[in-house]
Scaffold this motif. Structure first.
Motif, PDB file in Angstrom:
ATOM      1  N   ALA A 123      -2.956  -2.277 -13.051  1.00 13.54           N
ATOM      2  CA  ALA A 123      -2.534  -3.657 -13.317  1.00 13.54           C
ATOM      3  C   ALA A 123      -3.129  -4.169 -14.620  1.00 13.54           C
ATOM      4  N   ASP A 124      -4.395  -3.860 -14.867  1.00 14.48           N
ATOM      5  CA  ASP A 124      -5.057  -4.323 -16.096  1.00 14.48           C
ATOM      6  C   ASP A 124      -4.431  -3.701 -17.343  1.00 14.48           C
ATOM      7  N   ALA A 125      -3.878  -2.487 -17.181  1.00 11.21           N
ATOM      8  CA  ALA A 125      -3.294  -1.809 -18.334  1.00 11.21           C
ATOM      9  C   ALA A 125      -1.867  -2.265 -18.636  1.00 11.21           C
ATOM     10  N   MET A 126      -1.266  -3.025 -17.721  1.00 11.90           N
ATOM     11  CA  MET A 126       0.102  -3.482 -17.904  1.00 11.90           C
ATOM     12  C   MET A 126       0.152  -4.768 -18.719  1.00 11.90           C
ATOM     13  N   PRO A 127       1.284  -5.068 -19.333  1.00  7.46           N
ATOM     14  CA  PRO A 127       1.458  -6.380 -19.972  1.00  7.46           C
ATOM     15  C   PRO A 127       1.248  -7.489 -18.957  1.00  7.46           C
ATOM     16  N   ARG A 147       4.279  17.927   2.350  1.00  8.37           N
ATOM     17  CA  ARG A 147       3.917  16.971   1.321  1.00  8.37           C
ATOM     18  C   ARG A 147       2.710  16.144   1.752  1.00  8.37           C
ATOM     19  N   VAL A 148       1.817  15.924   0.841  1.00  4.40           N
ATOM     20  CA  VAL A 148       0.656  15.066   1.078  1.00  4.40           C
ATOM     21  C   VAL A 148       0.758  13.881   0.133  1.00  4.40           C
ATOM     22  N   ASP A 149       0.920  12.694   0.694  1.00  8.46           N
ATOM     23  CA  ASP A 149       1.019  11.499  -0.132  1.00  8.46           C
ATOM     24  C   ASP A 149      -0.370  11.080  -0.603  1.00  8.46           C
ATOM     25  N   HIS A 150      -0.460  10.742  -1.872  1.00  5.19           N
ATOM     26  CA  HIS A 150      -1.720  10.289  -2.436  1.00  5.19           C
ATOM     27  C   HIS A 150      -1.723   8.770  -2.481  1.00  5.19           C
ATOM     28  N   VAL A 151      -2.659   8.173  -1.787  1.00  2.00           N
ATOM     29  CA  VAL A 151      -2.772   6.720  -1.736  1.00  2.00           C
ATOM     30  C   VAL A 151      -3.788   6.272  -2.778  1.00  2.00           C
ATOM     31  N   LEU A 152      -3.370   5.367  -3.648  1.00  2.00           N
ATOM     32  CA  LEU A 152      -4.258   4.868  -4.698  1.00  2.00           C
ATOM     33  C   LEU A 152      -5.344   3.983  -4.108  1.00  2.00           C
ATOM     34  N   SER A 153      -6.500   4.064  -4.685  1.00  2.00           N
ATOM     35  CA  SER A 153      -7.604   3.203  -4.263  1.00  2.00           C
ATOM     36  C   SER A 153      -7.419   1.819  -4.876  1.00  2.00           C
ATOM     37  N   VAL A 154      -8.194   0.872  -4.377  1.00  3.54           N
ATOM     38  CA  VAL A 154      -8.143  -0.489  -4.920  1.00  3.54           C
ATOM     39  C   VAL A 154      -8.509  -0.475  -6.398  1.00  3.54           C
ATOM     40  N   GLU A 155      -9.496   0.329  -6.751  1.00  2.84           N
ATOM     41  CA  GLU A 155      -9.920   0.410  -8.149  1.00  2.84           C
ATOM     42  C   GLU A 155      -8.819   0.958  -9.040  1.00  2.84           C
ATOM     43  N   GLN A 156      -8.086   1.966  -8.543  1.00  3.89           N
ATOM     44  CA  GLN A 156      -7.009   2.553  -9.328  1.00  3.89           C
ATOM     45  C   GLN A 156      -5.858   1.569  -9.532  1.00  3.89           C
ATOM     46  N   ALA A 192       3.466  -7.675 -10.486  1.00  5.32           N
ATOM     47  CA  ALA A 192       4.387  -6.722  -9.867  1.00  5.32           C
ATOM     48  C   ALA A 192       3.641  -5.496  -9.357  1.00  5.32           C
ATOM     49  N   VAL A 193       2.638  -5.043 -10.120  1.00  5.08           N
ATOM     50  CA  VAL A 193       1.847  -3.892  -9.695  1.00  5.08           C
ATOM     51  C   VAL A 193       1.099  -4.203  -8.408  1.00  5.08           C
ATOM     52  N   ILE A 194       0.467  -5.363  -8.350  1.00  7.95           N
ATOM     53  CA  ILE A 194      -0.319  -5.738  -7.172  1.00  7.95           C
ATOM     54  C   ILE A 194       0.580  -5.926  -5.956  1.00  7.95           C
TER      55      ILE A 194
END
Length: 225
Positions: A176-180, A162-171, A186-188
């Motif tokens: 977070a911006d797309a969430m209510p 398995r290769v874990d994909h780490v999200l970038s700061v931009e992602q 909570a996302v951050i």
């Protein structure tokens, strides 16, 4: 005193006395099997580990596992998850079998079958549930030993796994911006601390030390399934 006698049917009857002095017997097709069985019985009697073979034949794996789950002291959510894992992945192969009749080879076959459809970590969890049920049956005197002994679940391969994909700061920021608005924090926090979902949603303001940049995990949010 144990003994082997020829049965009128031509088979071989092994006789012995259990730890409480009760007379017991079992019929075998071959003399060698009867003698091997009595050797095991005599060994268990001498070590004080004797169990009545008939006890393990009177209860199925599913019935014993269900009762075992009811007696465990854990959160309702954890108990419900364990019950679902056993029901979905172990009962189809082992559920109707007497718990004292399940063989080592059947456990090996179960792990192999699970490995073909489940991730290694999930297979290990399910196998851990099954192993715990059999360990309890040993302690209850239903079976002399667990058929799970020397069986190991599959491990992650050292290469090509398995290769874990780490999200970038931009992602993370985009998510977070797309969430209510009330879920953006909570996302951050989740992305930067690695808290599990229950820990994240159970986090309260007094548990956060803003000056020292620390937070204390004191509780989890538990929801009934």
């Amino acid at each position: 005193m144990s003994s082997v006698q020829r049965h009128p049917s031509g088979r071989w009857r092994a006789r012995w006395r259990s730890a409480d002095g009760s007379s017991r017997s079992r019929v075998f097709d071959r003399l060698s099997d009867a003698k091997a069985f009595l050797t095991d019985v005599d060994h268990e009697l001498s070590r004080g580990t004797y169990t009545d073979r008939r006890a393990g034949q009177r209860v199925t794996f599913a019935d014993y596992a269900t009762d075992w789950l009811k007696l465990r002291s854990c959160r309702p959510q954890s108990a419900a998850l364990a019950a679902q894992q056993l029901r979905d992945h172990a009962f189809p192969q082992l559920g109707a079998r007497p718990i004292g009749a399940v063989r080592h080879s059947e456990i090996v076959a179960l792990v192999a079958a699970l490995s073909r459809t489940l991730a290694p970590t999930t297979t290990a969890v399910v196998f851990g549930r099954v192993r715990a049920v059999f360990r309890s049956a040993v302690k209850d005197g239903l079976i002399p030993r667990s058929p799970c002994d020397d069986v190991r679940p599959p491990q992650w391969p050292t290469t090509g796994g398995r290769v874990d994909h780490v999200l970038s700061v931009e992602q993370v920021s985009a998510i977070a911006d797309a969430m209510p608005a009330h879920l953006r924090a909570a996302v951050i926090v989740g992305a930067t601390t690695g808290l599990r979902a229950g820990e994240l949603f159970g986090l309260t303001l007094p548990a956060v030390d803003f000056l020292r940049r620390r937070l204390q995990v004191e509780r989890q949010l538990v929801r009934p399934r």
